[in-house]
Design a protein around this motif. Structure first.
Motif, PDB file in Angstrom:
ATOM      1  N   LEU A 233      -4.670   3.479  -6.798  1.00  0.00           N
ATOM      2  CA  LEU A 233      -4.712   1.772  -6.831  1.00  0.00           C
ATOM      3  C   LEU A 233      -5.725   1.289  -6.363  1.00  0.00           C
ATOM      4  CD1 LEU A 233      -3.033  -0.514  -6.814  1.00  0.00           C
ATOM      5  CD2 LEU A 233      -2.015   0.081  -4.274  1.00  0.00           C
ATOM      6  N   GLU A 234      -6.544   1.933  -5.263  1.00  0.00           N
ATOM      7  CA  GLU A 234      -8.044   1.146  -5.072  1.00  0.00           C
ATOM      8  C   GLU A 234      -8.957   1.460  -6.159  1.00  0.00           C
ATOM      9  OE1 GLU A 234      -8.713   3.384  -1.447  1.00  0.00           O
ATOM     10  OE2 GLU A 234      -7.184   2.180   0.013  1.00  0.00           O
ATOM     11  N   LYS A 235      -8.992   2.378  -6.958  1.00  0.00           N
ATOM     12  CA  LYS A 235      -9.748   2.526  -7.783  1.00  0.00           C
ATOM     13  C   LYS A 235      -9.564   1.208  -8.918  1.00  0.00           C
ATOM     14  CE  LYS A 235     -10.900   5.755 -11.561  1.00  0.00           C
ATOM     15  NZ  LYS A 235     -10.874   7.182 -12.040  1.00  0.00           N
TER      16      LYS A 235
ATOM     17  N   LYS B  70     -12.309  -5.781  -9.673  1.00  0.00           N
ATOM     18  CA  LYS B  70     -13.365  -6.599  -9.230  1.00  0.00           C
ATOM     19  C   LYS B  70     -14.611  -6.434  -9.942  1.00  0.00           C
ATOM     20  CE  LYS B  70     -11.801  -5.947  -4.521  1.00  0.00           C
ATOM     21  NZ  LYS B  70     -12.064  -5.554  -3.196  1.00  0.00           N
TER      22      LYS B  70
ATOM     23  N   THR C 128      -1.637   9.739  -0.566  1.00  0.00           N
ATOM     24  CA  THR C 128      -2.982   9.406  -0.583  1.00  0.00           C
ATOM     25  C   THR C 128      -3.545   9.333  -2.243  1.00  0.00           C
ATOM     26  OG1 THR C 128      -2.939  10.842   1.386  1.00  0.00           O
ATOM     27  CG2 THR C 128      -5.167  10.534  -0.064  1.00  0.00           C
TER      28      THR C 128
ATOM     29  N   THR D 203      -6.441   3.300 -15.516  1.00  0.00           N
ATOM     30  CA  THR D 203      -6.109   3.813 -14.231  1.00  0.00           C
ATOM     31  C   THR D 203      -4.703   3.497 -13.844  1.00  0.00           C
ATOM     32  OG1 THR D 203      -8.421   3.713 -13.653  1.00  0.00           O
ATOM     33  CG2 THR D 203      -6.844   3.800 -11.861  1.00  0.00           C
TER      34      THR D 203
ATOM     35  N   GLN E 130      -8.111  -1.551  -8.345  1.00  0.00           N
ATOM     36  CA  GLN E 130      -8.752  -2.665  -7.893  1.00  0.00           C
ATOM     37  C   GLN E 130      -9.889  -2.753  -7.937  1.00  0.00           C
ATOM     38  OE1 GLN E 130      -6.371  -2.126  -3.939  1.00  0.00           O
ATOM     39  NE2 GLN E 130      -4.702  -3.532  -4.742  1.00  0.00           N
ATOM     40  N   GLN E 131     -10.749  -1.823  -7.729  1.00  0.00           N
ATOM     41  CA  GLN E 131     -12.405  -1.890  -7.548  1.00  0.00           C
ATOM     42  C   GLN E 131     -12.822  -2.218  -9.165  1.00  0.00           C
ATOM     43  OE1 GLN E 131     -14.384  -2.144  -5.160  1.00  0.00           O
ATOM     44  NE2 GLN E 131     -15.935  -2.242  -6.731  1.00  0.00           N
ATOM     45  N   GLN E 132     -11.914  -1.575 -10.021  1.00  0.00           N
ATOM     46  CA  GLN E 132     -12.503  -1.924 -11.677  1.00  0.00           C
ATOM     47  C   GLN E 132     -11.878  -3.263 -11.944  1.00  0.00           C
ATOM     48  OE1 GLN E 132      -9.877   1.421 -12.952  1.00  0.00           O
ATOM     49  NE2 GLN E 132     -11.628   2.764 -13.352  1.00  0.00           N
TER      50      GLN E 132
ATOM     51  N   THR F  41       0.926  -1.259  -0.044  1.00  0.00           N
ATOM     52  CA  THR F  41      -0.104   0.009  -0.040  1.00  0.00           C
ATOM     53  C   THR F  41       0.947   1.282  -0.116  1.00  0.00           C
ATOM     54  OG1 THR F  41      -1.853  -1.158   1.317  1.00  0.00           O
ATOM     55  CG2 THR F  41      -1.764   1.143   1.211  1.00  0.00           C
TER      56      THR F  41
ATOM     57  N   ARG G  31      -2.519   5.833  -3.387  1.00  0.00           N
ATOM     58  CA  ARG G  31      -3.369   4.939  -2.789  1.00  0.00           C
ATOM     59  C   ARG G  31      -4.753   4.840  -3.400  1.00  0.00           C
ATOM     60  NH1 ARG G  31      -2.026   5.557   2.361  1.00  0.00           N
ATOM     61  NH2 ARG G  31      -3.594   7.359   2.652  1.00  0.00           N
ATOM     62  N   ASN G  32      -5.338   6.051  -3.615  1.00  0.00           N
ATOM     63  CA  ASN G  32      -6.753   6.244  -4.302  1.00  0.00           C
ATOM     64  C   ASN G  32      -6.691   5.630  -5.645  1.00  0.00           C
ATOM     65  OD1 ASN G  32      -7.658   7.406  -1.899  1.00  0.00           O
ATOM     66  ND2 ASN G  32      -7.373   9.619  -2.500  1.00  0.00           N
TER      67      ASN G  32
END
Length: 195
Positions: free
Chosen positions: A31-33, A39, A25, A49, A35-37, A21, A28-29
């Motif tokens: 990366l999380e976006k 999923k 910030t 992204t 990972q959500q895409q 991680t 991280r945002n």
């Protein structure tokens, strides 16, 4: 289409890339976006992204590896090779043995023998002795060494294009010699739409 999505999703779920991680910030945002895409099975958006993340934070290596894993899952091997080459240069080698195996295999398949040689050497240095495919990697390393040496000392004549009517068509393929070796038969078309 559903079969492709299922296969790509299964491939993604088995990917070996481990991501630390980021402390930033924004990184991280993004990366999380991504990972959500993933999923949500929107792999193209996830790659876009990750491209943004790579451009804004080029020293963060794991997103390159994630992008490479996605590109591999959707069948883009040249993109995978570039992403892994870029990403592996920015992460500690010890925790990425399987990625070095893939980098070596891809580089070898594209004739990038020095890249493959370096990847196999590092892999053999960091991989656990019980890791499977080590014997294969040692053979691939020898293949790279041979290829690099052979390229320094080419033998035989340099290839030259055959004269017309060969190489005279935009689309020319399926060459074959007759049994008596007197004639070369081939298919030639001046354009893609010609019969």
């Amino acid at each position: 289409c559903l079969l492709w999505l299922a296969a790509t999703g299964a491939a993604w779920s088995q990917l070996p890339v481990r991501v630390q991680t980021p402390t930033n910030t924004k990184a991280r945002n993004l990366l999380e976006k991504a990972q959500q895409q993933v999923k949500e099975r929107d792999f193209i958006k996830a790659i876009e992204t990750l491209n943004q993340l790579n451009e804004k934070f080029p020293s963060f290596g794991e997103p390159f590896l994630l992008k490479g894993s996605l590109l591999k899952a959707i069948g883009d091997n040249p993109g995978t090779l570039k992403a892994y080459r870029d990403g592996l240069s920015k992460v500690p080698a010890a925790s990425h043995a399987s990625e070095y195996q893939l980098l070596g295999d891809l580089a070898l398949s594209y004739g990038e023998y020095q890249t493959a040689l370096d990847a196999y050497k590092l892999l053999l240095k960091i991989a656990p002795k019980a890791q499977r495919n080590l014997a294969r990697s040692e053979r691939q390393l020898k293949t790279c060494e041979f290829a690099l040496e052979a390229m320094k000392h080419p033998v035989g004549e340099a290839p030259v294009p055959l004269p017309a009517p060969l190489n005279g068509f935009k689309f020319q393929y399926f060459p074959t010699l007759t049994a008596d070796n007197r004639f070369l038969l081939f298919t030639g078309r001046p354009s893609a739409s010609s019969g």
